[in-house]
Design a protein around this motif. Structure first.
Motif, mmCIF file in Angstrom:
data_model
loop_
_atom_site.group_PDB
_atom_site.id
_atom_site.type_symbol
_atom_site.label_atom_id
_atom_site.label_comp_id
_atom_site.label_asym_id
_atom_site.label_seq_id
_atom_site.Cartn_x
_atom_site.Cartn_y
_atom_site.Cartn_z
ATOM 1 N N PHE A 11 0.981 -1.091 0.067
ATOM 2 C CA PHE A 11 0.007 -0.025 -0.062
ATOM 3 C C PHE A 11 0.920 1.303 -0.038
ATOM 4 O O PHE A 11 1.955 1.112 0.681
ATOM 5 N N PRO A 12 0.655 2.186 -0.674
ATOM 6 C CA PRO A 12 1.247 3.591 -0.725
ATOM 7 C C PRO A 12 1.813 4.049 0.466
ATOM 8 O O PRO A 12 0.756 4.008 1.578
ATOM 9 N N GLU A 13 3.002 4.374 0.728
ATOM 10 C CA GLU A 13 3.519 5.145 1.974
ATOM 11 C C GLU A 13 3.200 6.616 2.073
ATOM 12 O O GLU A 13 3.117 7.170 3.093
ATOM 13 N N ARG A 18 -1.526 7.382 -1.361
ATOM 14 C CA ARG A 18 -2.515 6.774 -0.266
ATOM 15 C C ARG A 18 -3.929 7.339 -0.798
ATOM 16 O O ARG A 18 -4.912 6.449 -1.012
ATOM 17 N N LEU A 19 -3.772 8.492 -1.004
ATOM 18 C CA LEU A 19 -5.119 9.216 -1.532
ATOM 19 C C LEU A 19 -5.651 8.635 -2.870
ATOM 20 O O LEU A 19 -6.954 8.598 -3.066
ATOM 21 N N ASN A 20 -4.722 8.665 -3.653
ATOM 22 C CA ASN A 20 -5.045 7.964 -5.068
ATOM 23 C C ASN A 20 -5.538 6.544 -4.946
ATOM 24 O O ASN A 20 -6.514 6.095 -5.433
ATOM 25 N N ILE A 25 -10.621 3.276 -4.913
ATOM 26 C CA ILE A 25 -11.364 2.422 -4.209
ATOM 27 C C ILE A 25 -12.874 2.831 -4.354
ATOM 28 O O ILE A 25 -13.929 2.271 -4.599
ATOM 29 N N ILE A 26 -13.127 3.992 -3.919
ATOM 30 C CA ILE A 26 -14.521 4.554 -3.676
ATOM 31 C C ILE A 26 -15.072 5.159 -5.091
ATOM 32 O O ILE A 26 -16.397 5.825 -4.736
ATOM 33 N N GLY A 138 -1.876 10.125 -11.263
ATOM 34 C CA GLY A 138 -1.054 10.556 -10.155
ATOM 35 C C GLY A 138 -0.749 11.945 -10.342
ATOM 36 O O GLY A 138 -1.170 12.453 -11.449
ATOM 37 N N LYS A 139 -0.009 12.595 -9.299
ATOM 38 C CA LYS A 139 0.267 13.876 -9.476
ATOM 39 C C LYS A 139 -0.704 14.714 -9.950
ATOM 40 O O LYS A 139 -0.748 16.055 -10.636
#
Length: 140
Positions: A11-13, A18-20, A25-26, A138-139
């Motif tokens: 899982f991103p650190e 993490r937000l991406n 997911i949602i 991302g970004k």
């Protein structure tokens, strides 16, 4: 049932990662529902669909079973919320792909999926209308 191989992405650190991941997911209710119907026991796409069908009843529409495989393989597995497992069934010829929750899926994915679904129900709107597609790299 024997697990022949288990693969898991981290899982991103970092915060943006993490937000991406959470966003992935949602942004659709079916992804959130898919994650909520996974646990420590590996489940193939048909079992995932069966679990969801039992939860929502027969009158609601569900896409084909392969849709749940796609959600797991293409979204939830790469972001580290589910593990992908190669399972051997009753016979040596019975080999299939299944998915189970990772620690990140339990810790981060399922709670945010539950909150997102609650928001969608209470506001009578799809989160896709709010968040849109996850075609970002991302970004953003």
């Amino acid at each position: 049932m024997v697990t022949l191989e288990r693969k898991e992405h981290p899982f991103p650190e970092d915060l943006e990662g993490r937000l991406n991941a959470v966003y992935n997911i949602i942004n659709t209710e079916l992804k959130s529902i898919t994650l909520l119907h996974l646990d420590n026991t590996p489940a193939d796409y048909a079992l995932i669909r069966q679990r969801i069908r039992m939860a929502i009843g027969r009158k609601s529409y569900l896409p084909s079973s392969m849709t749940f495989q796609d959600y797991c393989h293409d979204t939830l597995f790469p972001i580290g919320t589910v593990a992908e497992e190669i399972i051997q069934g009753e016979t040596p010829e019975s080999v299939y792909v299944a998915y189970s929750l990772t620690e990140a899926g339990r810790r981060y994915g399922q709670p945010i999926a539950a909150i997102a679904l609650q928001f969608a129900v209470e506001n009578k709107m799809s989160l896709f209308e709010v968040l849109g597609s996850t075609n970002s790299h991302g970004k953003t």
